[in-house]
Design a protein around this motif. Sequence first.
Motif, PDB file in Angstrom:
ATOM      1  N   ASP A 193       0.805  -1.219   0.000  1.00 62.45           N
ATOM      2  CA  ASP A 193       0.000   0.000   0.000  1.00 62.45           C
ATOM      3  C   ASP A 193       0.840   1.272   0.000  1.00 62.45           C
ATOM      4  O   ASP A 193       0.317   2.350   0.261  1.00 62.45           O
ATOM      5  CB  ASP A 193      -0.943   0.003   1.206  1.00 62.45           C
ATOM      6  CG  ASP A 193      -2.044  -1.035   1.065  1.00 62.45           C
ATOM      7  OD1 ASP A 193      -2.370  -1.392  -0.075  1.00 62.45           O
ATOM      8  OD2 ASP A 193      -2.579  -1.487   2.090  1.00 62.45           O
ATOM      9  N   VAL A 194       2.129   1.161  -0.266  1.00 58.66           N
ATOM     10  CA  VAL A 194       2.958   2.350  -0.400  1.00 58.66           C
ATOM     11  C   VAL A 194       3.465   2.432  -1.832  1.00 58.66           C
ATOM     12  O   VAL A 194       3.481   1.438  -2.562  1.00 58.66           O
ATOM     13  CB  VAL A 194       4.147   2.345   0.587  1.00 58.66           C
ATOM     14  CG1 VAL A 194       3.652   2.202   2.016  1.00 58.66           C
ATOM     15  CG2 VAL A 194       5.145   1.237   0.259  1.00 58.66           C
ATOM     16  N   THR A 195       3.873   3.625  -2.233  1.00 54.28           N
ATOM     17  CA  THR A 195       4.317   3.837  -3.612  1.00 54.28           C
ATOM     18  C   THR A 195       5.786   4.255  -3.690  1.00 54.28           C
ATOM     19  O   THR A 195       6.246   4.693  -4.743  1.00 54.28           O
ATOM     20  CB  THR A 195       3.451   4.908  -4.290  1.00 54.28           C
ATOM     21  OG1 THR A 195       3.535   6.130  -3.536  1.00 54.28           O
ATOM     22  CG2 THR A 195       2.001   4.464  -4.381  1.00 54.28           C
ATOM     23  N   ASN A 196       6.522   4.088  -2.612  1.00 56.25           N
ATOM     24  CA  ASN A 196       7.916   4.528  -2.583  1.00 56.25           C
ATOM     25  C   ASN A 196       8.750   3.757  -3.596  1.00 56.25           C
ATOM     26  O   ASN A 196       8.645   2.536  -3.696  1.00 56.25           O
ATOM     27  CB  ASN A 196       8.516   4.325  -1.191  1.00 56.25           C
ATOM     28  CG  ASN A 196       7.731   5.031  -0.113  1.00 56.25           C
ATOM     29  OD1 ASN A 196       6.661   4.570   0.270  1.00 56.25           O
ATOM     30  ND2 ASN A 196       8.247   6.133   0.372  1.00 56.25           N
ATOM     31  N   PRO A 197       9.613   4.461  -4.336  1.00 53.51           N
ATOM     32  CA  PRO A 197      10.547   3.764  -5.226  1.00 53.51           C
ATOM     33  C   PRO A 197      11.648   3.088  -4.417  1.00 53.51           C
ATOM     34  O   PRO A 197      11.727   3.254  -3.191  1.00 53.51           O
ATOM     35  CB  PRO A 197      11.106   4.896  -6.099  1.00 53.51           C
ATOM     36  CG  PRO A 197      11.047   6.099  -5.201  1.00 53.51           C
ATOM     37  CD  PRO A 197       9.795   5.919  -4.371  1.00 53.51           C
ATOM     38  N   LEU A 198      12.511   2.386  -5.087  1.00 51.64           N
ATOM     39  CA  LEU A 198      13.558   1.652  -4.397  1.00 51.64           C
ATOM     40  C   LEU A 198      14.598   2.580  -3.772  1.00 51.64           C
ATOM     41  O   LEU A 198      15.009   2.371  -2.622  1.00 51.64           O
ATOM     42  CB  LEU A 198      14.244   0.695  -5.378  1.00 51.64           C
ATOM     43  CG  LEU A 198      15.260  -0.280  -4.784  1.00 51.64           C
ATOM     44  CD1 LEU A 198      14.568  -1.273  -3.868  1.00 51.64           C
ATOM     45  CD2 LEU A 198      16.006  -1.011  -5.905  1.00 51.64           C
ATOM     46  N   CYS A 199      15.002   3.608  -4.498  1.00 54.23           N
ATOM     47  CA  CYS A 199      16.136   4.446  -4.078  1.00 54.23           C
ATOM     48  C   CYS A 199      15.741   5.920  -4.047  1.00 54.23           C
ATOM     49  O   CYS A 199      14.670   6.305  -4.500  1.00 54.23           O
ATOM     50  CB  CYS A 199      17.304   4.269  -5.048  1.00 54.23           C
ATOM     51  SG  CYS A 199      17.764   2.567  -5.369  1.00 54.23           S
ATOM     52  N   GLY A 200      16.662   6.726  -3.522  1.00 54.70           N
ATOM     53  CA  GLY A 200      16.469   8.169  -3.525  1.00 54.70           C
ATOM     54  C   GLY A 200      15.820   8.693  -2.267  1.00 54.70           C
ATOM     55  O   GLY A 200      15.613   7.954  -1.292  1.00 54.70           O
ATOM     56  N   PRO A 201      15.473   9.980  -2.245  1.00 57.03           N
ATOM     57  CA  PRO A 201      14.934  10.609  -1.036  1.00 57.03           C
ATOM     58  C   PRO A 201      13.602  10.040  -0.577  1.00 57.03           C
ATOM     59  O   PRO A 201      13.239  10.180   0.592  1.00 57.03           O
ATOM     60  CB  PRO A 201      14.804  12.089  -1.426  1.00 57.03           C
ATOM     61  CG  PRO A 201      14.832  12.114  -2.917  1.00 57.03           C
ATOM     62  CD  PRO A 201      15.672  10.954  -3.333  1.00 57.03           C
ATOM     63  N   ARG A 202      12.857   9.387  -1.465  1.00 56.62           N
ATOM     64  CA  ARG A 202      11.609   8.731  -1.086  1.00 56.62           C
ATOM     65  C   ARG A 202      11.757   7.213  -1.069  1.00 56.62           C
ATOM     66  O   ARG A 202      10.774   6.492  -0.975  1.00 56.62           O
ATOM     67  CB  ARG A 202      10.474   9.114  -2.053  1.00 56.62           C
ATOM     68  CG  ARG A 202      10.039  10.555  -1.975  1.00 56.62           C
ATOM     69  CD  ARG A 202       8.810  10.811  -2.855  1.00 56.62           C
ATOM     70  NE  ARG A 202       7.697   9.942  -2.525  1.00 56.62           N
ATOM     71  CZ  ARG A 202       7.253   8.955  -3.299  1.00 56.62           C
ATOM     72  NH1 ARG A 202       7.827   8.695  -4.470  1.00 56.62           N
ATOM     73  NH2 ARG A 202       6.227   8.206  -2.918  1.00 56.62           N
ATOM     74  N   GLY A 203      12.990   6.743  -1.172  1.00 51.95           N
ATOM     75  CA  GLY A 203      13.230   5.318  -1.278  1.00 51.95           C
ATOM     76  C   GLY A 203      13.235   4.594   0.045  1.00 51.95           C
ATOM     77  O   GLY A 203      13.038   5.179   1.119  1.00 51.95           O
ATOM     78  N   ALA A 204      13.493   3.298  -0.026  1.00 52.44           N
ATOM     79  CA  ALA A 204      13.415   2.417   1.137  1.00 52.44           C
ATOM     80  C   ALA A 204      14.334   2.867   2.260  1.00 52.44           C
ATOM     81  O   ALA A 204      13.931   2.931   3.433  1.00 52.44           O
ATOM     82  CB  ALA A 204      13.769   0.990   0.711  1.00 52.44           C
ATOM     83  N   SER A 205      15.570   3.193   1.932  1.00 53.20           N
ATOM     84  CA  SER A 205      16.564   3.503   2.968  1.00 53.20           C
ATOM     85  C   SER A 205      16.265   4.823   3.656  1.00 53.20           C
ATOM     86  O   SER A 205      16.286   4.916   4.891  1.00 53.20           O
ATOM     87  CB  SER A 205      17.963   3.536   2.355  1.00 53.20           C
ATOM     88  OG  SER A 205      18.237   2.354   1.644  1.00 53.20           O
ATOM     89  N   ALA A 206      15.980   5.864   2.865  1.00 44.60           N
ATOM     90  CA  ALA A 206      15.774   7.188   3.425  1.00 44.60           C
ATOM     91  C   ALA A 206      14.511   7.273   4.260  1.00 44.60           C
ATOM     92  O   ALA A 206      14.493   7.894   5.333  1.00 44.60           O
ATOM     93  CB  ALA A 206      15.725   8.224   2.296  1.00 44.60           C
ATOM     94  N   VAL A 207      13.443   6.652   3.808  1.00 42.87           N
ATOM     95  CA  VAL A 207      12.146   6.794   4.479  1.00 42.87           C
ATOM     96  C   VAL A 207      12.000   5.823   5.646  1.00 42.87           C
ATOM     97  O   VAL A 207      11.530   6.194   6.724  1.00 42.87           O
ATOM     98  CB  VAL A 207      10.990   6.612   3.470  1.00 42.87           C
ATOM     99  CG1 VAL A 207       9.639   6.647   4.173  1.00 42.87           C
ATOM    100  CG2 VAL A 207      11.066   7.697   2.394  1.00 42.87           C
ATOM    101  N   TYR A 208      12.405   4.581   5.450  1.00 40.63           N
ATOM    102  CA  TYR A 208      12.131   3.555   6.456  1.00 40.63           C
ATOM    103  C   TYR A 208      13.367   3.072   7.214  1.00 40.63           C
ATOM    104  O   TYR A 208      13.229   2.436   8.259  1.00 40.63           O
ATOM    105  CB  TYR A 208      11.452   2.348   5.794  1.00 40.63           C
ATOM    106  CG  TYR A 208      10.178   2.714   5.066  1.00 40.63           C
ATOM    107  CD1 TYR A 208       9.053   3.134   5.773  1.00 40.63           C
ATOM    108  CD2 TYR A 208      10.111   2.664   3.677  1.00 40.63           C
ATOM    109  CE1 TYR A 208       7.896   3.489   5.103  1.00 40.63           C
ATOM    110  CE2 TYR A 208       8.950   3.019   2.999  1.00 40.63           C
ATOM    111  CZ  TYR A 208       7.844   3.437   3.724  1.00 40.63           C
ATOM    112  OH  TYR A 208       6.697   3.782   3.062  1.00 40.63           O
ATOM    113  N   GLY A 209      14.569   3.367   6.687  1.00 42.33           N
ATOM    114  CA  GLY A 209      15.779   2.889   7.339  1.00 42.33           C
ATOM    115  C   GLY A 209      15.942   3.328   8.787  1.00 42.33           C
ATOM    116  O   GLY A 209      16.274   2.507   9.656  1.00 42.33           O
TER     117      GLY A 209
END
Length: 380
Positions: A193-209
């Motif tokens: 239910d999320v639309t975050n891409p893999l990388c970048g400022p909206r990516g997995a690492s930045a948002v959820y890391g």
Amino acid sequence: MRLVIAPDKFKGSLSAPEAAEAMARGVAAVNPDATIDRVPMADGGEGTVTALVAATAGRTRQATVAGPLGEPVRAVYGILGHGRTAVLEMAAASGLSLVPMARRDPTRSSTRGTGELIRHAISQGATRIILGIGGSATNDGGAGLGQALGFRLLDSDGEELAPGGGDLGRLDRIEAPDASPIADGVEILVACDVTNPLCGPRGASAVYGPQKGATPEMVERLDRNLSRLADVVARDLNVDIREIPGAGAAGGLGGGLVAFAGGRLQRGVDLVIEAVRLRDRLQGADLCLTGEGALDAQSAFGKTAVGVSSLAREMGIPAIALAGTIGEGAEAVLDEGISAYLSICPGPISLDEAVRRGGELLERATEQAIRIFRAGRDRP
């Protein structure tokens, strides 16, 4: 009167099956002759296995798999009652709740156990997998899952990479297995239910890391590593996962499932609605009752109560939602299918008391909802 009762869980208080039972008691107190179809619901997150097993008269299975840091864990999944569909929650194998706070390190945590859980379900005859991917401890882009499915992730010396997202920067090539455990005809559906891409400022690492224990330095490293994984996947597997909406879910597991398992990312509540055959069960109903712990402005975007009610409206059936709390902007749900919503709390009440008395309060609120519905329907 024929009713379909299709609630989500009331988090911390009632599971979806418990909520459905409490609502059924409320209906029976007013109309003991009512025909009630209990359909516990979920949105692909926590509680999805419990809800779908109950809604379809299915059964649970257990498998010992690798936990996020490699220690064995006993993971539960469900086999639905009307076919060869398995429902899994990645959190059962690779979830943040399995890692003590002091040991949380997304550079080391792996999704291998989720891949092993998929393999176990297929070995039990499942030809369709519904996988919820919320609550992860990982940031490895699904690399561990790929390794569990037989893919070799190798460095320039031909050595297998260590578990976790921290080693992906050394990835040189990916070798696919000669025979995949996901045979032709096995379908992998991913509740996302999320639309975050893999990388970048909206990516997995930045948002959820950070919530998984990543420092700012780790976030930068993990993001670079996922970018490397995307490059090698595109070259060696001919799958471009970098910009897929939802690829960044669960530390990149969304993208990994597309790359290594041929997974399809779909809205969680839509998958559940299909799995429990809600459309068929709503046919001929006079009323649909749904509910969950809270309704607010965000509920209009893919939450269970709205998904259920939207289908009911499409079929010309009124839907009433009962909620533990009514938050700011909840009126937005009225444009998305909910005919009316009510709080189960009778007045000012502490959260602890509301949680403790959840079943009782939901039962009483359901009684009032049925009385209101009958008053409107039976007026001259």
